[in-house]
Design a protein around this motif. Structure first.
Motif, PDB file in Angstrom:
ATOM      1  N   GLN A  67       0.811  -1.221   0.000  1.00  0.00           N
ATOM      2  CA  GLN A  67       0.000   0.000   0.000  1.00  0.00           C
ATOM      3  C   GLN A  67       0.846   1.274   0.000  1.00  0.00           C
ATOM      4  O   GLN A  67       0.358   2.335  -0.387  1.00  0.00           O
ATOM      5  N   LYS A  70      -0.657   4.711   0.653  1.00  0.00           N
ATOM      6  CA  LYS A  70      -2.086   4.681   0.360  1.00  0.00           C
ATOM      7  C   LYS A  70      -2.783   3.838   1.429  1.00  0.00           C
ATOM      8  O   LYS A  70      -2.299   2.772   1.805  1.00  0.00           O
ATOM      9  N   HIS A 124      -2.186  -0.047  -6.744  1.00  0.00           N
ATOM     10  CA  HIS A 124      -2.176   1.395  -7.019  1.00  0.00           C
ATOM     11  C   HIS A 124      -2.777   1.740  -8.376  1.00  0.00           C
ATOM     12  O   HIS A 124      -3.095   2.902  -8.633  1.00  0.00           O
TER      13      HIS A 124
END
Length: 212
Positions: A67, A70, A124
């Motif tokens: 991640q 994010k 992503h």
């Protein structure tokens, strides 16, 4: 699209220019007709996903490595792991996605780090995907898993593959052959392989003759 090149021909320089790691001295690079120098740098890089031959792995959990900055749910992370064909790898770890990696991913093989990098890309979801010789140092079994990930990405994204293993490139829309910084051939696999005395054709036949 694929860029097939000899080492030292400028392939990595081109990918660095696309990401604006340094600026071009002359000419221009266009994305959908827009000069990349006119695109906000943060926005440009957020829309480009690149996997290198040796992806960087932080000394954090698998989850954190996927991640990055994010905030993603465990469900979406595992979905990315599945799309990257990395489920077997992640499930083999004692703590799954919460497993803490050693510095630079030294606890994982080259192939496992590549699968982790693919999961990062799927999580992503960038618009442009660049694969820079990512299958150069991995075993055949892992290459097959990575090829599945590549096929999934290629169906929905602008993809640029830099590779020397011809098995990676035969199904791309366009092949660009670079030699000493210059384009010497371009076309589909069928067009180039049937070109008498062409550089790609000679390379292809020599490669498969060697396997035989």
């Amino acid at each position: 699209m694929l860029w097939l090149v000899k080492r030292g021909s400028g392939k990595t320089t081109i990918t660095n220019l696309i990401n604006r790691f340094y600026e071009i001295q002359k000419g221009e690079i266009l994305l959908d007709g827009v000069n990349i120098q006119d695109i906000n740098l943060r926005s440009l890089r957020a829309n480009i996903g690149i996997i290198l031959q040796d992806p960087f792995v932080f000394a954090r959990s698998i989850k954190d490595n996927i991640q990055l900055n994010k905030n993603l749910s465990d469900e979406s992370i595992m979905k990315a792991v599945q799309l990257a064909s990395a489920e077997e790898f992640v499930h083999s770890l004692p703590n799954g996605i919460d497993e803490i990696s050693q510095e630079r991913g030294n606890s994982y093989s080259s192939g496992q780090k590549q699968l982790l990098a693919f999961a990062r890309i799927f999580a992503h979801n960038p618009s442009i995907f660049i694969l820079d010789e990512a299958t150069a140092n991995i075993d055949t079994k892992t290459e097959e898993l990575i090829q599945k990930s590549v096929d999934k990405i290629s169906r929905e994204k602008t993809s640029i593959f830099i590779a020397h293993r011809l098995s990676t490139i035969v199904n791309v829309d366009k092949i660009i052959v670079l030699n000493q910084g210059e384009i010497i051939e371009e076309g589909s696999h069928n067009e180039l392989v049937n070109k008498q005395e062409g550089y790609y054709s000679r390379l292809y036949h020599a490669y498969y003759s060697g396997l035989a």
